[in-house]
Design a protein around this motif. Structure first.
Motif, PDB file in Angstrom:
ATOM      1  N   GLU A   1       0.795  -1.227   0.000  1.00 57.23           N
ATOM      2  CA  GLU A   1       0.000   0.000   0.000  1.00 57.23           C
ATOM      3  C   GLU A   1       0.829   1.278   0.000  1.00 57.23           C
ATOM      4  O   GLU A   1       0.407   2.284  -0.587  1.00 57.23           O
ATOM      5  N   ASP A   2       1.985   1.257   0.645  1.00 57.37           N
ATOM      6  CA  ASP A   2       2.753   2.507   0.727  1.00 57.37           C
ATOM      7  C   ASP A   2       3.885   2.601  -0.307  1.00 57.37           C
ATOM      8  O   ASP A   2       4.739   3.472  -0.216  1.00 57.37           O
TER       9      ASP A   2
ATOM     10  N   LYS B   1      -1.855  -6.628   4.160  1.00 58.94           N
ATOM     11  CA  LYS B   1      -2.386  -5.641   5.109  1.00 58.94           C
ATOM     12  C   LYS B   1      -3.867  -5.902   5.380  1.00 58.94           C
ATOM     13  O   LYS B   1      -4.319  -5.813   6.525  1.00 58.94           O
TER      14      LYS B   1
ATOM     15  N   ALA C   1      -5.800   2.983   2.823  1.00 63.04           N
ATOM     16  CA  ALA C   1      -5.878   2.179   1.596  1.00 63.04           C
ATOM     17  C   ALA C   1      -5.492   0.731   1.881  1.00 63.04           C
ATOM     18  O   ALA C   1      -4.579   0.456   2.678  1.00 63.04           O
ATOM     19  N   TYR C   2      -6.195  -0.185   1.230  1.00 62.24           N
ATOM     20  CA  TYR C   2      -5.936  -1.623   1.358  1.00 62.24           C
ATOM     21  C   TYR C   2      -6.006  -2.255  -0.028  1.00 62.24           C
ATOM     22  O   TYR C   2      -6.819  -1.849  -0.867  1.00 62.24           O
ATOM     23  N   HIS C   3      -5.180  -3.266  -0.256  1.00 60.93           N
ATOM     24  CA  HIS C   3      -5.244  -4.007  -1.508  1.00 60.93           C
ATOM     25  C   HIS C   3      -6.174  -5.199  -1.334  1.00 60.93           C
ATOM     26  O   HIS C   3      -6.010  -5.992  -0.404  1.00 60.93           O
TER      27      HIS C   3
ATOM     28  N   ARG D   1      -8.073  -1.051  -3.185  1.00 64.18           N
ATOM     29  CA  ARG D   1      -7.501  -1.152  -4.530  1.00 64.18           C
ATOM     30  C   ARG D   1      -7.637  -2.590  -5.010  1.00 64.18           C
ATOM     31  O   ARG D   1      -7.201  -3.517  -4.323  1.00 64.18           O
TER      32      ARG D   1
ATOM     33  N   GLU E   1      -8.386   8.972  -4.733  1.00 62.57           N
ATOM     34  CA  GLU E   1      -7.783   8.520  -3.468  1.00 62.57           C
ATOM     35  C   GLU E   1      -7.271   9.711  -2.656  1.00 62.57           C
ATOM     36  O   GLU E   1      -7.498   9.808  -1.448  1.00 62.57           O
TER      37      GLU E   1
END
Length: 294
Positions: A119-120, A272, A218-220, A151, A137
Motif C-alpha cells: 500500500e505505501d 495488510k 488504503a488496502y489491496h 484497490r 484517493e
C-alpha cells in the motif's frame, strides 16, 4: 457506523461490483442503492444533494469511469467522475460524520516493481484512468473523513463488460485467439470484492470513531496468486462449458497496442487486509471456477 442509524448509500448498483454489493450488504443496514439515473457522479451538485437527502451513516462507492482507453481522450469526464466526485462524497461524509468505502485500482502504480506492490509503495500512474483514480484517493484522504479505499485489479464477473465475458464470446466465434502474455496480475471476481467488503464492514457495526480512526486508509483487495492475461484466458476455456475451445496464442503487449499504456506488473499484496481484518480472498483460479459454475 453508529448502531442506531445504519443507512448505507450505495452508488453504481448496475455495475459489476455495485450489483454484488447490493446483495452482500444486506443485514448491515438499510441499503439505498442507486444507479446512474439516481446518482450521476459527473454531476457534482447532484452528488451533494443526494448525500444530504439520504443522510447515510456509510457511503459505499463502486461507481467509476472505467473505460480505460476512452479516458485518454475523455480526460475531463474521467477526472470528474473518478477524481472529483469521490472528494465530494468524502466531504459530505465528513460533514455527516459518516464513513466512506471507495474502490481504486492497480493502475495507480507504474508496473515496474519486481514483486507485489504494497500500500505505501510510490504511486506513478501511466494512463489517464490511473491518474484519475489516484486523484480520487488523494481527495478522500485530504478530506479527513473516515474511509476505506480498496484497490483491486482485473475485475470480472457475469455482467457488464469484462475480460471473462469477452473471452467467452470470442471463444465461441473463433478457432484461435491472440492474448497478451507479458502483463501479470490477479483476476478478481466481483463477488469476491463484495463479499470481503461486507465482511470488513460487519466488523465496523457497533464500533465508534476509534475503530475508523485506526482502520482508515488504503488496502489491496485482490484474489490470491497471479497470472497473465494469456493464463487467465487459458483457465477460462479450461474451466468453461464451451463445446469448442479455441487455441489461445501468447503475444507481447507490443503486438496489441492500445491508447492507454497498461502496467506490466499489476500484482498487489493483500497482506495488510489480512492482518488488519482477518479476511483473505481465494486464489484467482478457485474464484474463477466458482464464477463459471454459477
Amino acid at each position: 457506523m453508529s448502531a442506531d442509524r445504519r443507512t448505507i448509500l450505495l452508488t453504481g448498483v448496475n455495475g459489476q461490483v455495485g450489483f454484488e454489493l447490493a446483495r452482500s450488504l444486506q443485514g448491515l443496514g438499510k441499503v439505498v442503492a442507486l444507479d446512474r439515473a439516481g446518482l450521476d457522479l459527473s454531476d457534482l451538485g447532484q452528488v451533494r444533494r443526494v448525500v444530504r437527502d439520504v443522510k447515510p451513516s456509510l457511503i459505499v462507492n463502486p461507481a467509476a469511469y472505467t473505460a480505460v482507453d476512452k479516458a485518454e481522450s475523455d480526460v475531463g469526464a474521467a477526472m470528474r467522475i473518478n477524481g472529483e466526485a469521490p472528494g465530494v462524497l468524502a466531504e459530505e461524509a465528513r460533514r455527516l460524520g459518516a464513513a466512506l468505502v471507495h474502490y481504486s485500482t492497480d493502475y495507480v502504480f507504474d508496473g515496474t516493481k519486481d514483486g507485489a506492490y504494497v500500500e505505501d509503495d510510490s504511486v506513478n500512474p501511466r494512463n489517464v484512468y490511473g491518474k484519475s483514480k489516484l486523484a480520487g484517493e488523494q481527495a478522500i484522504a485530504a478530506s479527513g473523513c473516515d474511509h476505506l479505499i480498496f484497490r483491486t485489479s482485473w475485475v470480472y464477473g457475469t455482467r457488464g463488460k469484462n475480460f471473462l465475458l469477452t473471452m467467452l464470446r470470442l471463444g465461441a466465434e473463433r478457432d484461435e485467439l491472440n492474448v497478451v502474455a507479458d502483463q501479470v496480475g490477479a483476476p478478481t471476481w466481483s463477488v469476491t470484492i463484495a463479499a470481503l467488503t461486507a465482511n470488513v464492514l460487519a466488523q465496523a457495526v457497533g464500533q465508534g470513531q476509534d475503530w475508523w480512526a485506526q482502520k482508515s486508509g488504503a488496502y489491496h483487495l485482490t484474489a490470491g496468486g497471479s497470472t497473465s492475461w494469456h493464463g487467465f484466458a487459458q483457465a477460462i476455456f479450461e474451466l468453461s462449458a464451451l463445446d469448442k475451445k479455441p487455441n489461445v496464442k501468447p503475444i507481447p503487449a507490443s503486438s496489441y497496442p492500445t491508447p492507454a499504456v497498461r502496467p506490466s506488473n499489476s500484482r498487489l499484496s493483500a497482506m495488510k487486509l489480512r492482518e488488519t481484518f482477518g479476511v483473505e480472498a481465494p486464489d484467482w483460479r478457485d474464484a474463477l471456477s466458482l464464477c463459471l459454475a454459477r
